[in-house]
Design an enzyme around this catalytic site. Sequence first.
Site, mmCIF file in Angstrom:
data_model
loop_
_atom_site.group_PDB
_atom_site.id
_atom_site.type_symbol
_atom_site.label_atom_id
_atom_site.label_comp_id
_atom_site.label_asym_id
_atom_site.label_seq_id
_atom_site.Cartn_x
_atom_site.Cartn_y
_atom_site.Cartn_z
ATOM 1 N N ASP A 103 9.816 -0.382 51.494
ATOM 2 C CA ASP A 103 10.737 -1.415 51.025
ATOM 3 C C ASP A 103 10.516 -2.719 51.772
ATOM 4 O O ASP A 103 10.880 -2.839 52.941
ATOM 5 C CB ASP A 103 12.183 -0.935 51.190
ATOM 6 C CG ASP A 103 13.176 -1.885 50.520
ATOM 7 O OD1 ASP A 103 12.784 -3.020 50.160
ATOM 8 O OD2 ASP A 103 14.344 -1.496 50.355
ATOM 9 N N ASP A 138 9.138 -8.569 45.748
ATOM 10 C CA ASP A 138 9.814 -7.356 46.202
ATOM 11 C C ASP A 138 9.024 -6.118 45.784
ATOM 12 O O ASP A 138 8.474 -6.060 44.696
ATOM 13 C CB ASP A 138 11.214 -7.324 45.575
ATOM 14 C CG ASP A 138 12.005 -6.109 46.015
ATOM 15 O OD1 ASP A 138 11.969 -5.777 47.210
ATOM 16 O OD2 ASP A 138 12.658 -5.484 45.158
#
Length: 456
Positions: free
Chosen positions: A133, A336
Site C-alpha cells: 500500500d 495509488d
Amino acid sequence: MHAYTVQASSSINMDAKLSITFILFSATIQLLAFTNAIALDHCASEPLHLDVALIPIYSKCSPFQLPSARSWLDTLMIMASTDSQRLHYLSSLLPKKRSTSVPIASGLAFNIGNYVVRVKLGTPGQLMFMVLDTSSDEAWVPCSGCTGCSAAVTFSPKASATYRSLDCSVPQCSQVRGFSCPDAGSDPCSFNHSYAGSSFSATLVQDSLGLASDIIPNYAFGCVNNVAGGPLPSQGLLGLGRGPLSLFSQSAGSLYRGVFSYCLPSFKSYFFSGSLKLGPRGQPKRIRTTPLLRNPRRPSLYYVNLTGVSVGRVHVGLPSELLSFNPNTGAGTIIDSGTVITRFVEPVYGAIRDEFRRQVKGPFSSLGAFDTCFVKSYETLAPTITLHFSGLELKLPLENSFVHSSSGSLACLAMAASPNNVNSVLNVIANLQQQNLRILFDTVNNKVGIARELCN
Ligand SMILES: *[C@@H]1O[C@H](CO)[C@@H](O)[C@H](O)[C@H]1NC(C)=O
Ligand SMILES: *[C@@H]1O[C@H](CO)[C@@H](O)[C@H](O)[C@H]1NC(C)=O
C-alpha cells in the site's frame, strides 16, 4: 458507501451473463517470479536480487484464493466496489473534516489490496504475504492470539528471537496514527486504526523484516490484536507511504535511499508477475519524470501535478482548481497502488466522459462502476486518453483504458467518478491505468518517473 455497494451488486446480477475477459485475479494464474519461465517452483523461489516479487492477491502463488464460483465480472465489480472504501480511506487522510458516513462492510469476502508481496518477519523469518500500500506508512500484521482476525497465518512473536515490544517512551510511538499513551511511560505503545471499513487495535513492536535478500533490523510495525468490522488484508499490510514509519523512513534512507519502483502486470495476462524494486540499483536510467509533490500535512500520499487530460486530440477543458495541488485542502492527484480504477472528482470525470462519448459511436450502456460501455468493435477507433502531468505525458495504452465483456462484446471506459458519497477532492490514478508501466518514486529528488515496461 452502502448504497454504492448495493448498486454495484445489482449491476452484477443484471449483467451476470456478460463475462468480462478482463481478468483481474485468477486462481489459475501462475506466477513467474521476476525471472522468466525457467524457475521450476516459482512460488518457492527465493529472490535473486533486490527485486521483491509483487503478485496479484489471487495469483497462483498467493495464499489467498478467489471463491471458485465467482465470475470475472463479479470479481471485477467487487474489486471496483471496494474502491469506494478506498476513497473513504484516502479522504480520511486529508486535512478535511472527517467523513461522517462510516463505511459499512459488506458480507462479501472482498479483498482490500490488489497486490501482495512476500516478506519474512522475525528470526527465523516467518513468511507473510502482505498487501502493498503506497498510501499507508505503517505496516501491520495479525499476531497470534488476535481476536477477530480472519487470518489462518499469523505472526508469532514467541517464535522470533529478535522480537521486541515497544513502549510509550520510544519516539516511534508518537509517529503512529491514532496511538494512545496515558503518559510517555512504560505502557505498551498501542494504537487503533480504521482501514477499509474495519477497525483494529494493535501494539507497536519491532522485529527484523526480510525483503528479498535484504534484512531490515528493528523494523517497527503494528501487531494486530483485535479486529472489528469487515475483513482486513488477512496477512497484513506493508506501508510504502512517505511518512515517518514507512519502510523508507525506517530503512534509514541508507539502504534504499528513498527510491523504489514497481511494475504491475497486465490484468489480462495468464503469466502475471510484477516486481517491486527497492533502492536506486537496477532502476531505469532514462525515464521521463514529473515532480513529486509533498503535502506537509499528509505526508504519506504521492501527489503529482495532473495538469490536464486529452481525449484524442481534444484537450478537455477542466477547471484547474479541480486538478491542482492544494496542500491546505488536500486536493490534487495521487498515484495509488490500492485503488482498482482511476477516479476523478465528478466534474472532471464528467467532462472526460462527455468528450469521449462525443468521439465514439454509441449507444452507451453501464456495467457496474463503468458508465460508458459501447460496442467492442469500435474500440480500436476510440480516441487515446492522455494524462498530462508537469513535464510528462502518459498516453494510456488500450489495455489501460478499457475493460471488456466477452459475450456481450462490450468495451467500457475503465474510469469513474469518485463515488457519490465520498466527499473527495482527490483524483486517484489507480492500478488499471498503471498496467505494464514502471512507476518510479524518487523521494529524495522528488520525482515520479513513468516508462512503458512489459512485466507480464
Ligand atoms: C481502541 O479501541 C478499543 C475498543 O473501542 C478501546 O477499548 C481502546 O481503549 C482503544 N485503544 C486505543 C489505543 O485507543
Ligand atoms: C502544476 O502545473 C501548473 C500548470 O503547468 C502550474 O501552473 C502549477 O504551478 C503546478 N503546480 C505545482 C504545485 O507544481
